[in-house]
Write an enzyme that holds these catalytic residues in place. Sequence first.
Site, PDB file in Angstrom:
ATOM      1  N   SER A 203       0.231   8.500  -6.026  1.00 23.76           N
ATOM      2  CA  SER A 203      -0.413   9.723  -5.559  1.00 23.76           C
ATOM      3  C   SER A 203      -0.281  10.844  -6.588  1.00 23.76           C
ATOM      4  O   SER A 203      -0.708  10.684  -7.728  1.00 23.76           O
ATOM      5  CB  SER A 203       0.148  10.106  -4.189  1.00 23.76           C
ATOM      6  N   ASP A 310      -8.417   3.547   0.910  1.00 25.61           N
ATOM      7  CA  ASP A 310      -7.681   4.807   0.827  1.00 25.61           C
ATOM      8  C   ASP A 310      -8.615   5.960   1.186  1.00 25.61           C
ATOM      9  O   ASP A 310      -9.583   6.230   0.473  1.00 25.61           O
ATOM     10  CB  ASP A 310      -7.135   4.982  -0.591  1.00 25.61           C
ATOM     11  N   HIS A 341      -3.359   4.338   1.533  1.00 30.50           N
ATOM     12  CA  HIS A 341      -2.635   5.155   0.558  1.00 30.50           C
ATOM     13  C   HIS A 341      -1.177   4.715   0.510  1.00 30.50           C
ATOM     14  O   HIS A 341      -0.278   5.379   1.033  1.00 30.50           O
ATOM     15  CB  HIS A 341      -2.752   6.635   0.953  1.00 30.50           C
TER      16      HIS A 341
END
Length: 628
Positions: A203, A310, A341
């Site tokens: 991320s 995602d 995610h």
Amino acid sequence: MKKTKKKLILVTLIFTMLFSAPFTGGFSVLADDTGTVPAHVVEDGVTQEAFSYEDAVRESVFVETTLDTDGDGVNDRIAVDIIRPAETEEGLEVPVIMVPSPYYERLGRGNESQLKEFEDGVPVKFPLYYDNYFVPRGYAVALVDMIGTNNSDGCPTTGGYEETEGVKAVVDWLNGRADAVDRDDNEAEAYWSTGKVGMYGKSYDGTLANAVAATGVDGLETIVPIVAISSWYNYYRQNGVTLRNNGASGLANTVVASERRQLCAPVRSEIFDLMDDPSGNYNEFWDERNYVKDVDNVKASVFLVHGLNDLNVQTNHFGEWWEGLERNDVPRKIWLTQTAHTEPFDFRREEWVDTIHRWFDYWLLDIDNGIMDEPMADVERAANEWETYETWPAEDAKDVNLRFGPGAEDGAPGVLTSGPVQGNNVDTLVNDWSLTETQLVTNPEEPSENRLVFLSDVLTEDLRISGTPELDVRATINGEAANLTAYLVDYGTDERVNHQGGSSGLRQLSERDCWGQSTERDSACYLKHEILTHTRDYEIVTRGFMDAQNYKNFWESNPLRDHKHYRFQWDAYTHDYVFKEGHRIGVVLASSTRSRTVPNREEVEVEIRLGQSGITLPVSGGKKAVDF
């Protein structure tokens, strides 16, 4: 202390009996010319545990920058917490696995939300397993507090050049090109570093890896971006549509160090003004935060992992980044998962540890273990069912134009066809911003004035798409502004990964397994996970949104004129998907939706010219694979 000295003597004796040689198999060491310095042990193509995690050196340094993001007249320093083998004090030089992050003070890393911990100013707990696993194998691990977060000075700028320069300064320090001090303000040198750095991150952390790689900094040998952002505009926008309000400023407020939240308020205020939520347009603020435009600078190899489902960092982030890497022939590898995610340590743990181990050994220690001779791509088709491919996207993927045609009778869904569409047919939809995407795509046979549905014939064989679908819609709009929404849908009952259930499609279990060495304060053992599945009669494969006012470009909005014919072209999110035999491919068109976007609430009608409108799919096998 005696135990440590005996261990060092034993290691040195072993190494003086062996000599350095390029590794091809069996047992070897990577030693210096004299053979008197402790060295890495290699067996079967990978480094072995030859060093003590408990005895490792743990320290903090603060790297100097030329930045002053908080405007206090003093250059910001970047905090770095390091763990390295004790043998680095005996002459061993090691490469560095670096994990920069804004989340070390709160939120934490991994599914167990681990934070750094300190004792008398010394770091004693390092989040994630990389330190436990790789330090005993002869690596240093450096956890970097992003500028403005935790123990670093300054203010976060949500993807701005300051965040990139802050992390880049640490790479420079590890290569002797920047200065740093320790906690006592004494000069600190990375005399133990080989200068070779690999950056890992999920991320935001992986986003920082992308950003630094795009500078082309020397010493950064490889990056491993997991579900990472490649353009912050694409995170908060798509084709002129704002996906969430106050995103960049709000995130800066989330990650800023607690003690500097008020000090950094002016920076957040400036971000708020510059990001221009009301228009959704691209501008210089977003251009600074677009790493794709600098992808030509990337010299580091890239091991990219992304969730095909995602809905946080959408798949266009890896799609555009990967396209640039391919264009520049950057050494690369890719894993695409059906989860959302999350990271591979949680959804494919054993295979991940084995693969990333060999990846770092190859790129940071020059161990010829054959990993670059293996297939480039691993793609998950169903829960825990993976296929490998020599390249990605599919080498035989060709663009196939599918047209929208009228239904057989009034109220029936339209047709999706690779053939010609006769006549000058039009169909109309009415904007209803309150509808969710679930309401828009379910029950495709039922008439609705707020959407148009186009269905293929039932597939007689599997059909794979691999790449980025593109919408091409000719329409008139009876208003000055409207959003356009498109869904590519697989209609057919199947057991699928429930990527919106649990934690990005995963359920955390109570059982742990261990990867590396532990201390009382830092365990190498982590909770296992299982992939969640459910049976449904449809799946939204990918989505695409566009602000119709951005029909010329995304830098400016142009009010629409009533009854004027426009051509709207926009990309959906990148994907790799197999539509199964017996299923139907569907495209659903709507105006605004409150799912995943800030909707346009104006009551407008969109009249679409069928036959002249359609979708282009990157089909494996090209048009020969399409039988409808």
